[in-house]
Design an enzyme around this catalytic site. Structure first.
Site, mmCIF file in Angstrom:
data_model
loop_
_atom_site.group_PDB
_atom_site.id
_atom_site.type_symbol
_atom_site.label_atom_id
_atom_site.label_comp_id
_atom_site.label_asym_id
_atom_site.label_seq_id
_atom_site.Cartn_x
_atom_site.Cartn_y
_atom_site.Cartn_z
ATOM 1 N N ASP A 49 0.818 -1.208 0.000
ATOM 2 C CA ASP A 49 0.000 0.000 0.000
ATOM 3 C C ASP A 49 0.852 1.257 0.000
ATOM 4 O O ASP A 49 2.027 1.248 0.355
ATOM 5 C CB ASP A 49 -0.945 0.008 1.197
ATOM 6 C CG ASP A 49 -0.214 -0.088 2.532
ATOM 7 O OD1 ASP A 49 0.757 -0.850 2.622
ATOM 8 O OD2 ASP A 49 -0.616 0.604 3.492
ATOM 9 N N GLU B 198 -0.492 -1.970 5.207
ATOM 10 C CA GLU B 198 0.467 -1.893 6.320
ATOM 11 C C GLU B 198 0.435 -0.515 6.966
ATOM 12 O O GLU B 198 0.566 -0.393 8.188
ATOM 13 C CB GLU B 198 1.885 -2.214 5.831
ATOM 14 C CG GLU B 198 2.904 -2.354 6.945
ATOM 15 C CD GLU B 198 3.414 -1.016 7.492
ATOM 16 O OE1 GLU B 198 3.620 -0.917 8.714
ATOM 17 O OE2 GLU B 198 3.588 -0.071 6.694
#
Length: 397
Positions: free
Chosen positions: A82, A140
């Site tokens: 991400d 994350e």
């Protein structure tokens, strides 16, 4: 940095593709649990290499399973994928095309390294003594994708015996490695506080309880917690990252809103810090006639590297890069790789990626963050060597 060792030829040959993949991902970043295009890109690559792929794991996660010829212990490799809600300021051809979203922490590089590892393993699967699972994890940066992936069975069928991962690290020069057993990333928590005052006219302050003034004093006072309530030899951070209040220049604010983060390694501090933060907020509000609302969320636990796995990574890194390029490293940053390491022994290590000579040394989460892409091939080589050394040791036992 020209003396940085090169990967083996079969991995070095992947370098142009690693760069291409990383730049594509950098150009089209996506936030946590929104990594739809990223997941499709990963799955398409893996499928084209004949790798078994499971998509939609914890919404957008991808699990690749590369079956080896033997029945040795299964090892997993983890990569987060991400991006961050940051407006990119880099002037490069591969700059983000998704306005306000940027890969400013190296996750695009993590995915490229994991893809390169998968490609190399697929090409050498007949020589693999065991199965490898590669976990492409969402979110994350928040709210956290590791725990949902575990709950979705990412470490099962087949069961994972050990796990490794790395973080590209602009706090270290290219080609260095940071690794240690035990705590390596801190506990990460988030707090929210709303200061409730009494609004009014900016020229008649005696009729009000100014939430801006109260909130400002709270921010300043919170800085004294680490300075005066925590042992100087005990790492800890209390940071207020968000302060919102007020509607107009001549209106005394009715409320103020704060958000912050807390980081530490100590279980005792993990319990004591939220109590102390609320005490500070309550005391200042009481002194000014304000009230407050307070929320505290324990986000990620301390990341604990298994000592034996950390020693394995250290030995591999010293053999490949040289003893002088490997050192212990810790950070008060948070990492949800910690959840994987609570389930199976493993190691999460740092791979230096900064090159100050080329201006590639901005800190993580900076709008001009970028790194030396030479680190991509080094990452693949380190992962492959870790797998080889793990199986070598397992078979010798």
């Amino acid at each position: 940095m020209s003396d940085t060792p090169r990967p083996r030829p079969s991995i070095d040959a992947l370098q142009p593709q690693l760069v291409q993949w990383r730049r594509h991902l950098h150009q089209f970043p996506e936030l946590g649990f929104q990594e739809q295009a990223t997941s499709r890109f990963i799955a398409q690559k893996l499928t084209s290499w004949g790798i078994d792929v499971q998509t939609g794991v914890a919404k957008t996660g991808v699990v690749a399973t590369i079956a080896g010829r033997g029945d040795g212990p299964v090892v997993a490799v983890r990569a987060d994928m991400d991006a961050l809600p940051i407006l990119e300021r880099n002037r490069v051809e591969y700059a983000s095309e998704n306005t306000g979203i940027m890969h400013a922490c190296g996750h695009d590089g993590h995915v490229a390294i994991a893809l390169g590892t998968a490609r190399w393993l697929a090409e050498h699967r007949d020589a693999l003594p065991a199965t490898v699972k590669i976990l492409f994890q969402p979110a994350e940066e928040g709210p956290g994708g590791a725990k949902p992936m575990i709950e979705a069975g990412a470490l099962a069928s087949p069961d994972v015996a050990a796990i490794v991962g790395l973080h590209l690290w602009n706090n270290m020069p290219l080609g260095q490695v940071g690794v240690k057993g035990g705590p390596s990333f801190a506990n990460a928590a988030k707090f929210k506080a709303t200061i409730l005052g009494r609004g009014g006219h900016g020229a008649i302050p005696q009729q009000t309880v100014d939430a801006v003034v109260v909130g400002a004093q709270v921010v300043n006072a919170l800085q004294t917690i680490v300075a005066r309530n925590v042992d100087p030899f005990e790492p800890a951070v209390v940071t207020v990252g968000k302060f919102q209040s007020g509607t107009n220049f001549n209106v005394i604010a009715q409320s103020a809103y704060l958000e912050g983060t807390v980081r530490c390694f100590s279980p005792e501090l993990e319990t004591r810090l939220p109590e102390r933060i609320e005490q500070v907020i309550a005391g200042i509000c009481q002194a000014h006639g304000a009230s407050y609302e307070f929320e505290y969320d324990r986000h990620y636990p301390v990341l604990m590297n298994d000592p034996a796995m950390a020693e394995l990574v250290r030995s591999v890194a010293e053999e490949f890069l040289g003893r002088g390029r490997v050192r212990p490293e810790t950070t008060l940053g948070g990492e949800d790789m910690a959840f994987f390491l609570q389930k199976v022994p493993g190691c999460y290590f740092f791979l230096g990626s900064a090159n100050s000579e080329r201006g590639l040394d901005k800190p993580h989460h900076h709008p001009c963050f970028d790194f030396d892409e030479t680190a991509l091939g080094l990452g693949v080589e380190l992962f492959v060597r870790c797998l080889e050394r793990f199986w070598e040791r397992s078979m010798a036992e």
